[in-house]
Design an enzyme around this catalytic site. Structure first.
Site, PDB file in Angstrom:
ATOM      1  N   TYR A   1      12.219   9.458  13.852  1.00  0.00           N
ATOM      2  CA  TYR A   1      11.996   9.241  12.413  1.00  0.00           C
ATOM      3  C   TYR A   1      13.077   9.971  11.614  1.00  0.00           C
ATOM      4  CZ  TYR A   1       9.578   9.182   7.873  1.00  0.00           C
ATOM      5  OH  TYR A   1       9.260   8.992   6.546  1.00  0.00           O
TER       6      TYR A   1
ATOM      7  N   ARG B   1       0.849  -1.205   0.000  1.00  0.00           N
ATOM      8  CA  ARG B   1       0.000   0.000   0.000  1.00  0.00           C
ATOM      9  C   ARG B   1       0.880   1.248   0.000  1.00  0.00           C
ATOM     10  NH1 ARG B   1      -0.565   1.518   5.615  1.00  0.00           N
ATOM     11  NH2 ARG B   1       0.501  -0.051   6.864  1.00  0.00           N
TER      12      ARG B   1
HETATM   13  P1  NAP Z   1       2.323   3.681   4.696  1.00  0.00           P
HETATM   14  O1  NAP Z   1       1.217   4.090   3.800  1.00  0.00           O
HETATM   15  O2  NAP Z   1       2.137   3.732   6.163  1.00  0.00           O
HETATM   16  O3  NAP Z   1       2.801   2.222   4.251  1.00  0.00           O
HETATM   17  C1  NAP Z   1       3.875   1.635   4.922  1.00  0.00           C
HETATM   18  C2  NAP Z   1       4.251   0.361   4.206  1.00  0.00           C
HETATM   19  O4  NAP Z   1       5.408  -0.187   4.853  1.00  0.00           O
HETATM   20  C3  NAP Z   1       3.161  -0.690   4.237  1.00  0.00           C
HETATM   21  O5  NAP Z   1       3.152  -1.365   3.013  1.00  0.00           O
HETATM   22  C4  NAP Z   1       3.616  -1.610   5.371  1.00  0.00           C
HETATM   23  O6  NAP Z   1       3.211  -2.963   5.224  1.00  0.00           O
HETATM   24  C5  NAP Z   1       5.112  -1.525   5.221  1.00  0.00           C
HETATM   25  N1  NAP Z   1       5.820  -1.885   6.459  1.00  0.00           N
HETATM   26  C6  NAP Z   1       5.827  -1.205   7.624  1.00  0.00           C
HETATM   27  N2  NAP Z   1       6.596  -1.848   8.518  1.00  0.00           N
HETATM   28  C7  NAP Z   1       7.074  -2.946   7.900  1.00  0.00           C
HETATM   29  C8  NAP Z   1       7.909  -4.006   8.296  1.00  0.00           C
HETATM   30  N3  NAP Z   1       8.426  -4.066   9.533  1.00  0.00           N
HETATM   31  N4  NAP Z   1       8.203  -4.988   7.399  1.00  0.00           N
HETATM   32  C9  NAP Z   1       7.682  -4.946   6.138  1.00  0.00           C
HETATM   33  N5  NAP Z   1       6.868  -3.966   5.704  1.00  0.00           N
HETATM   34  C10 NAP Z   1       6.571  -2.978   6.584  1.00  0.00           C
HETATM   35  O7  NAP Z   1       3.619   4.597   4.425  1.00  0.00           O
HETATM   36  P2  NAP Z   1       4.100   5.349   3.095  1.00  0.00           P
HETATM   37  O8  NAP Z   1       3.744   6.764   3.251  1.00  0.00           O
HETATM   38  O9  NAP Z   1       3.691   4.598   1.909  1.00  0.00           O
HETATM   39  O10 NAP Z   1       5.685   5.229   3.314  1.00  0.00           O
HETATM   40  C11 NAP Z   1       6.492   4.344   2.568  1.00  0.00           C
HETATM   41  C12 NAP Z   1       7.940   4.786   2.745  1.00  0.00           C
HETATM   42  O11 NAP Z   1       8.088   6.122   2.269  1.00  0.00           O
HETATM   43  C13 NAP Z   1       8.407   4.784   4.191  1.00  0.00           C
HETATM   44  O12 NAP Z   1       9.740   4.381   4.270  1.00  0.00           O
HETATM   45  C14 NAP Z   1       8.290   6.258   4.575  1.00  0.00           C
HETATM   46  O13 NAP Z   1       9.160   6.589   5.621  1.00  0.00           O
HETATM   47  C15 NAP Z   1       8.668   6.923   3.282  1.00  0.00           C
HETATM   48  N6  NAP Z   1       8.208   8.298   3.134  1.00  0.00           N
HETATM   49  C16 NAP Z   1       6.871   8.611   3.197  1.00  0.00           C
HETATM   50  C17 NAP Z   1       6.485   9.928   3.020  1.00  0.00           C
HETATM   51  C18 NAP Z   1       5.049  10.376   3.056  1.00  0.00           C
HETATM   52  O14 NAP Z   1       4.793  11.601   3.044  1.00  0.00           O
HETATM   53  N7  NAP Z   1       4.076   9.484   3.066  1.00  0.00           N
HETATM   54  C19 NAP Z   1       7.443  10.925   2.808  1.00  0.00           C
HETATM   55  C20 NAP Z   1       8.781  10.565   2.752  1.00  0.00           C
HETATM   56  C21 NAP Z   1       9.139   9.253   2.904  1.00  0.00           C
HETATM   57  P3  NAP Z   1       1.776  -3.493   5.805  1.00  0.00           P
HETATM   58  O15 NAP Z   1       0.750  -2.869   4.906  1.00  0.00           O
HETATM   59  O16 NAP Z   1       1.814  -4.974   5.629  1.00  0.00           O
HETATM   60  O17 NAP Z   1       1.681  -3.031   7.196  1.00  0.00           O
END
Ligand code: NAP
Length: 260
Positions: A164, A15
């Site tokens: 973070y 996701r």
């Molecule tokens: P998200 O919607 O909360 O999704 C997080 C994803 O990571 C999910 O698919 C989850 O799997 C997976 N995950 C979490 N812990 C895990 C673990 N221990 N082992 C395997 N999978 C794990 O977050 P997102 O916004 O898409 O973020 C994805 C990445 O982008 C992260 O590294 C985040 O720090 C980075 N990021 C996000 C943003 C932002 O604004 N959203 C900005 C900069 C960077 P499940 O679904 O199975 O729980």
């Protein structure tokens, strides 16, 4: 996509940004391995959409990237189902469960965030790198690549989620380290650094960021989408950056610009 990136693995690909990445890679015709930790339905849905978008195949594999044994199993199972690894995307990550002021940061939250966002991806990438070197020796996957999804938080201090920021700053250095170590092997490593992306992770702070975006925080004046990040990853996967390694690709709508 060509033979250069026949198989891509996306951690946390079920996701959010991970799904955006998996679907853009699917559009290039890759076989996509979608790793997830808890949300199996979301991972299956990503696989279904990936096939619709043109993936050669799509497989969901459960593994917690914070658990080093499970990380090693994820690499082994990816190889077992797909036969090779051309692109590894370290995307899985978490925010603190509760945003707390720096003076209130708990040891439990520090340990959780650092284990998932930094320690896990470091050792996972060690295994991936060894595997890629072995593949090259065997004459398969000749120019594999590794991508780290970091964050603008690698650079910007947010005092209500210091753990973070530390995890992402550390991950930026991990990207630099693997780029330096693996360049001689012809394995290129890239850091993709998203800004404010609309996902479950940013939902709790959405209203506050809406306001700041309207006030000019993001020069391109909108939220980023998982697709925006996926397209940057797809550009790397399709070998558009052949003379780059250790580079940082900002996908942040200009949030990192310094404007006078
Ligand atoms: P998200 O919607 O909360 O999704 C997080 C994803 O990571 C999910 O698919 C989850 O799997 C997976 N995950 C979490 N812990 C895990 C673990 N221990 N082992 C395997 N999978 C794990 O977050 P997102 O916004 O898409 O973020 C994805 C990445 O982008 C992260 O590294 C985040 O720090 C980075 N990021 C996000 C943003 C932002 O604004 N959203 C900005 C900069 C960077 P499940 O679904 O199975 O729980």
């Amino acid at each position: 996509m060509g033979n250069e990136c026949a198989v891509a693995v996306v951690t946390g690909g079920g996701r959010g940004i991970g799904r955006g990445i998996a679907l853009e890679l699917a559009g290039l015709g890759a076989t996509v391995v979608v790793n997830y930790r808890s949300d199996e339905r979301a991972a299956d849905e990503t696989c279904r959409q990936a096939i619709q978008r043109g993936a050669a195949a799509a497989v969901a594999i459960r593994a917690d990237v914070a658990d080093l044994d499970e990380g090693r199993r994820l690499v082994a199972e990816s190889l077992a189902v797909a036969g090779r690894i051309d692109l590894w995307v370290n995307n899985a990550g978490v925010a603190p469960e509760t945003r707390l002021d720096l003076l209130e940061t708990t040891q439990a939250s520090w340990d959780r965030v650092l284990a998932i966002n930094l320690r896990g991806p470091f050792f996972l990438t060690q295994t991936v790198a060894r595997t890629m070197i072995e593949q090259q020796a065997a004459g398969i996957a000749k120019a594999p690549q590794i991508i780290f999804i970091t964050s603008v938080s690698s650079r910007y201090a947010s005092v209500n989620r210091g753990e973070y920021c530390v995890s992402k700053a550390g991950l930026s250095m991990v990207a630099q380290l693997f780029a330096a170590r693996l360049a001689g092997q012809g394995i290129r490593v890239h850091e993709v650094r998203p800004g404010l992306i609309e996902t479950d992770m940013t939902r709790p702070a959405r209203a506050a960021y809406e306001h700041r975006i309207r006030e000019g925080l993001v020069p391109l004046a909108r939220w980023g989408t998982p697709e925006d990040v996926g397209r940057a990853v797809a550009a790397i996967a399709s070998n558009s950056l052949v003379y780059s390694t250790g580079s940082v690709i900002d996908v942040d709508g200009g949030l990192g610009l310094r404007i006078l």
